[in-house]
Design an enzyme around this catalytic site. Structure first.
Site, PDB file in Angstrom:
ATOM      1  N   ILE A  17      13.261  39.440  18.987  1.00 20.11           N
ATOM      2  CA  ILE A  17      13.691  38.122  19.470  1.00 20.11           C
ATOM      3  C   ILE A  17      13.926  38.149  20.990  1.00 20.11           C
ATOM      4  O   ILE A  17      13.531  37.227  21.705  1.00 20.11           O
ATOM      5  CB  ILE A  17      14.973  37.683  18.731  1.00 20.11           C
ATOM      6  CG1 ILE A  17      14.664  37.448  17.246  1.00 20.11           C
ATOM      7  CG2 ILE A  17      15.576  36.439  19.366  1.00 20.11           C
ATOM      8  CD1 ILE A  17      15.902  37.275  16.360  1.00 20.11           C
ATOM      9  N   ARG A  37      18.278  49.585  25.871  1.00 16.52           N
ATOM     10  CA  ARG A  37      18.343  51.013  26.215  1.00 16.52           C
ATOM     11  C   ARG A  37      16.974  51.589  26.549  1.00 16.52           C
ATOM     12  O   ARG A  37      16.851  52.460  27.389  1.00 16.52           O
ATOM     13  CB  ARG A  37      18.994  51.794  25.072  1.00 16.52           C
ATOM     14  CG  ARG A  37      20.488  51.502  24.930  1.00 16.52           C
ATOM     15  CD  ARG A  37      21.036  52.030  23.633  1.00 16.52           C
ATOM     16  NE  ARG A  37      20.324  51.448  22.491  1.00 16.52           N
ATOM     17  CZ  ARG A  37      20.602  51.670  21.222  1.00 16.52           C
ATOM     18  NH1 ARG A  37      21.584  52.502  20.905  1.00 16.52           N
ATOM     19  NH2 ARG A  37      19.925  51.085  20.259  1.00 16.52           N
ATOM     20  N   ASP A  59      23.044  50.745  27.978  1.00 12.48           N
ATOM     21  CA  ASP A  59      23.653  50.570  26.662  1.00 12.48           C
ATOM     22  C   ASP A  59      24.712  49.483  26.822  1.00 12.48           C
ATOM     23  O   ASP A  59      25.716  49.677  27.517  1.00 12.48           O
ATOM     24  CB  ASP A  59      24.284  51.892  26.197  1.00 12.48           C
ATOM     25  CG  ASP A  59      24.891  51.762  24.794  1.00 12.48           C
ATOM     26  OD1 ASP A  59      25.191  50.618  24.355  1.00 12.48           O
ATOM     27  OD2 ASP A  59      25.079  52.802  24.153  1.00 12.48           O
ATOM     28  N   ASN A  86      21.769  38.712  23.163  1.00 11.81           N
ATOM     29  CA  ASN A  86      20.907  38.833  21.978  1.00 11.81           C
ATOM     30  C   ASN A  86      20.950  40.223  21.357  1.00 11.81           C
ATOM     31  O   ASN A  86      20.734  40.363  20.153  1.00 11.81           O
ATOM     32  CB  ASN A  86      19.470  38.480  22.393  1.00 11.81           C
ATOM     33  CG  ASN A  86      18.442  39.010  21.420  1.00 11.81           C
ATOM     34  OD1 ASN A  86      18.220  38.437  20.366  1.00 11.81           O
ATOM     35  ND2 ASN A  86      17.821  40.149  21.754  1.00 11.81           N
ATOM     36  N   TYR A 151      28.308  43.486   9.370  1.00 12.56           N
ATOM     37  CA  TYR A 151      27.416  42.630  10.169  1.00 12.56           C
ATOM     38  C   TYR A 151      27.905  41.175  10.110  1.00 12.56           C
ATOM     39  O   TYR A 151      28.002  40.493  11.135  1.00 12.56           O
ATOM     40  CB  TYR A 151      25.995  42.749   9.616  1.00 12.56           C
ATOM     41  CG  TYR A 151      24.940  41.950  10.348  1.00 12.56           C
ATOM     42  CD1 TYR A 151      24.489  42.349  11.604  1.00 12.56           C
ATOM     43  CD2 TYR A 151      24.363  40.816   9.777  1.00 12.56           C
ATOM     44  CE1 TYR A 151      23.497  41.632  12.271  1.00 12.56           C
ATOM     45  CE2 TYR A 151      23.376  40.097  10.432  1.00 12.56           C
ATOM     46  CZ  TYR A 151      22.943  40.514  11.681  1.00 12.56           C
ATOM     47  OH  TYR A 151      21.959  39.804  12.331  1.00 12.56           O
ATOM     48  N   LYS A 155      29.175  38.737  13.138  1.00 14.94           N
ATOM     49  CA  LYS A 155      28.456  37.504  13.504  1.00 14.94           C
ATOM     50  C   LYS A 155      29.355  36.272  13.345  1.00 14.94           C
ATOM     51  O   LYS A 155      29.266  35.337  14.141  1.00 14.94           O
ATOM     52  CB  LYS A 155      27.172  37.379  12.676  1.00 14.94           C
ATOM     53  CG  LYS A 155      26.125  38.455  12.995  1.00 14.94           C
ATOM     54  CD  LYS A 155      25.595  38.340  14.425  1.00 14.94           C
ATOM     55  CE  LYS A 155      24.431  39.285  14.688  1.00 14.94           C
ATOM     56  NZ  LYS A 155      23.899  39.175  16.067  1.00 14.94           N
ATOM     57  N   VAL A 184      13.790  37.092  10.615  1.00 15.13           N
ATOM     58  CA  VAL A 184      12.781  36.889  11.655  1.00 15.13           C
ATOM     59  C   VAL A 184      11.802  38.059  11.628  1.00 15.13           C
ATOM     60  O   VAL A 184      12.176  39.202  11.303  1.00 15.13           O
ATOM     61  CB  VAL A 184      13.464  36.795  13.048  1.00 15.13           C
ATOM     62  CG1 VAL A 184      12.450  36.450  14.122  1.00 15.13           C
ATOM     63  CG2 VAL A 184      14.593  35.764  13.025  1.00 15.13           C
ATOM     64  N   THR A 186      10.576  40.739  13.049  1.00 14.75           N
ATOM     65  CA  THR A 186      10.872  41.666  14.158  1.00 14.75           C
ATOM     66  C   THR A 186      11.022  43.085  13.602  1.00 14.75           C
ATOM     67  O   THR A 186      11.142  43.281  12.382  1.00 14.75           O
ATOM     68  CB  THR A 186      12.216  41.320  14.866  1.00 14.75           C
ATOM     69  OG1 THR A 186      13.298  41.693  13.993  1.00 14.75           O
ATOM     70  CG2 THR A 186      12.333  39.869  15.251  1.00 14.75           C
TER      71      THR A 186
HETATM   72  N1  LIG Z   1      15.571  40.058  12.759  1.00 13.44           N
HETATM   73  C1  LIG Z   1      16.274  39.184  12.081  1.00 13.44           C
HETATM   74  O1  LIG Z   1      15.901  38.831  10.944  1.00 13.44           O
HETATM   75  C2  LIG Z   1      17.524  38.584  12.651  1.00 13.44           C
HETATM   76  C3  LIG Z   1      18.121  37.535  11.938  1.00 13.44           C
HETATM   77  C4  LIG Z   1      19.281  36.958  12.433  1.00 13.44           C
HETATM   78  C5  LIG Z   1      19.825  37.414  13.618  1.00 13.44           C
HETATM   79  N2  LIG Z   1      19.228  38.441  14.296  1.00 13.44           N
HETATM   80  C6  LIG Z   1      19.869  38.885  15.518  1.00 13.44           C
HETATM   81  O2  LIG Z   1      18.960  38.748  16.589  1.00 13.44           O
HETATM   82  C7  LIG Z   1      19.222  39.743  17.573  1.00 13.44           C
HETATM   83  C8  LIG Z   1      17.935  40.480  17.881  1.00 13.44           C
HETATM   84  O3  LIG Z   1      17.418  41.013  16.684  1.00 13.44           O
HETATM   85  P1  LIG Z   1      15.918  41.584  16.553  1.00 13.44           P
HETATM   86  O4  LIG Z   1      15.496  41.305  15.173  1.00 13.44           O
HETATM   87  O5  LIG Z   1      15.097  41.147  17.698  1.00 13.44           O
HETATM   88  O6  LIG Z   1      16.264  43.155  16.652  1.00 13.44           O
HETATM   89  P2  LIG Z   1      15.370  44.383  17.176  1.00 13.44           P
HETATM   90  O7  LIG Z   1      13.948  44.069  16.960  1.00 13.44           O
HETATM   91  O8  LIG Z   1      15.940  45.613  16.575  1.00 13.44           O
HETATM   92  O9  LIG Z   1      15.703  44.381  18.756  1.00 13.44           O
HETATM   93  C9  LIG Z   1      17.028  44.594  19.177  1.00 13.44           C
HETATM   94  C10 LIG Z   1      17.088  44.701  20.683  1.00 13.44           C
HETATM   95  O10 LIG Z   1      18.452  44.990  21.024  1.00 13.44           O
HETATM   96  C11 LIG Z   1      18.508  46.178  21.800  1.00 13.44           C
HETATM   97  N3  LIG Z   1      19.736  46.927  21.556  1.00 13.44           N
HETATM   98  C12 LIG Z   1      20.199  47.410  20.378  1.00 13.44           C
HETATM   99  N4  LIG Z   1      21.316  48.127  20.566  1.00 13.44           N
HETATM  100  C13 LIG Z   1      21.571  48.095  21.903  1.00 13.44           C
HETATM  101  C14 LIG Z   1      22.568  48.654  22.741  1.00 13.44           C
HETATM  102  N5  LIG Z   1      23.574  49.421  22.255  1.00 13.44           N
HETATM  103  N6  LIG Z   1      22.522  48.416  24.083  1.00 13.44           N
HETATM  104  C15 LIG Z   1      21.525  47.662  24.592  1.00 13.44           C
HETATM  105  N7  LIG Z   1      20.548  47.109  23.853  1.00 13.44           N
HETATM  106  C16 LIG Z   1      20.573  47.326  22.530  1.00 13.44           C
HETATM  107  C17 LIG Z   1      17.269  46.953  21.353  1.00 13.44           C
HETATM  108  O11 LIG Z   1      16.825  47.880  22.330  1.00 13.44           O
HETATM  109  P3  LIG Z   1      17.235  49.453  22.363  1.00 13.44           P
HETATM  110  O12 LIG Z   1      17.298  49.925  20.946  1.00 13.44           O
HETATM  111  O13 LIG Z   1      16.150  50.060  23.190  1.00 13.44           O
HETATM  112  O14 LIG Z   1      18.558  49.478  23.060  1.00 13.44           O
HETATM  113  C18 LIG Z   1      16.245  45.831  21.217  1.00 13.44           C
HETATM  114  O15 LIG Z   1      15.697  45.503  22.478  1.00 13.44           O
HETATM  115  C19 LIG Z   1      20.333  40.617  16.993  1.00 13.44           C
HETATM  116  O16 LIG Z   1      21.569  40.198  17.532  1.00 13.44           O
HETATM  117  C20 LIG Z   1      20.277  40.335  15.514  1.00 13.44           C
HETATM  118  O17 LIG Z   1      21.505  40.531  14.880  1.00 13.44           O
HETATM  119  C21 LIG Z   1      18.091  39.027  13.827  1.00 13.44           C
END
Ligand SMILES: NC(=O)c1ccc[n+]([C@@H]2O[C@H](COP(=O)([O-])OP(=O)(O)OC[C@H]3O[C@@H](n4cnc5c(N)ncnc54)[C@H](OP(=O)(O)O)[C@@H]3O)[C@@H](O)[C@H]2O)c1
Length: 253
Positions: A17, A37, A59, A86, A151, A155, A184, A186
């Protein structure tokens, strides 16, 4: 803001996202600072953005890193006009097996880190009389589901932060909203699919179909659909204090 311009900071911009949001805001005309990171993933996001970007590996759970990030953006481009908090992650376990470490990790990343970013961003936004805060929360900010209590608590908490910030900042030109996606397309959802396969022995296709059915529209949400909603929150000065569901009709509110 009458038009989309200025400086955005997007956390978790390396993939999923956050990458889609960064690309969208860049197309909208903002300069976009990217943080996560993994420097390699940030470079890929930067390459996908049509406009100017700044990649700042960090981080986000480290308090000192939040200050460093904002200072770096301010030194390069000036104050942050748009904060998109995000970065986040999930963990799946029953209440009885959720460890203190899992609980704390969820609160640190999904709740405390957005709070610190908001706290750092607000004074500059208020001083200039405009700003946009958008937190990527989840439908888990609106309702409980089994096996994701830490989680879900994080949230729900971050939606509370957004609502309180919006109330406090009303009249200053600063809005605060949450975008609340369902499942989503991802890497985070790929990990959820892998977890279901491990726990249940189902094949990946079946596991994915379970997640697709969570959205009444019968499919996963596209990252660009979440990004479009973030862009709307950035463009609009009248919508504030909302948790906008992007979930194919799963939660009606
Ligand atoms: N995917 C879904 O179905 C979904 C649904 C509802 C809400 N969300 C929310 O949407 C957001 C993004 O989700 P996503 O699905 O895009 O996840 P993702 O594909 O795992 O990407 C997460 C991003 O956050 C970064 N991140 C994680 N831990 C971090 C840390 N300690 N410091 C800095 N950056 C960090 C990751 O990079 P690094 O690991 O390199 O740090 C990555 O760039 C989250 O808040 C999630 O809870 C997702």
């Amino acid at each position: 803001m009458s038009k989309l311009s200025g400086v955005a900071l997007v956390t978790g911009a390396g993939r999923g996202i956050g990458r889609a949001v960064a690309v969208r805001l860049s197309k909208d005309g903002l300069r976009v600072a990217l943080t996560a990171r993994s420097a390699g993933e940030l470079a890929e996001t930067a390459a996908a953005c049509p406009g100017e970007t700044m990649a700042l590996p960090a981080d986000i759970t480290d308090t000192a890193a939040v200050e460093r990030l904002f200072s770096a953006v301010e030194a390069g481009w000036g104050q942050v006009d748009v904060l998109v908090a995000n970065a986040g992650a999930g963990v799946s376990s029953s209440i009885a097996t959720t460890t203190d470490e899992d609980w704390q990790r969820m609160l640190d990343l999904n709740l405390t880190a957005p709070f610190r970013c908001v706290r750092r961003a607000v004074p500059g936004m208020v001083e200039r009389g405009h700003g946009r805060i958008v937190v990527v929360a989840s439908v888990a900010a609106k309702r409980g589901e089994p096996y994701i209590s830490a989680y879900t608590a994080s949230k729900h908490g971050v939606l509370g932060l957004v609502r309180s910030a919006a109330a406090e900042l009303a009249g200053t030109g600063v809005t605060a909203n949450a975008v609340c996606p369902g499942y989503v397309e991802t890497p985070m959802t790929d990990a959820t699919v892998a977890g279901i396969v491990d726990r249940t022995g189902r094949d990946a296709g079946e596991a994915r179909a379970i997640l697709e059915r969570k959205q009444p529209i019968g499919r996963l949400i596209a990252p660009a659909e979440v990004a479009e909603t973030v862009s709307f929150c950035v463009a609009n000065g009248a919508v504030t204090g909302q948790g906008i569901n992007v979930d194919g009709g799963a939660v009606q509110s």
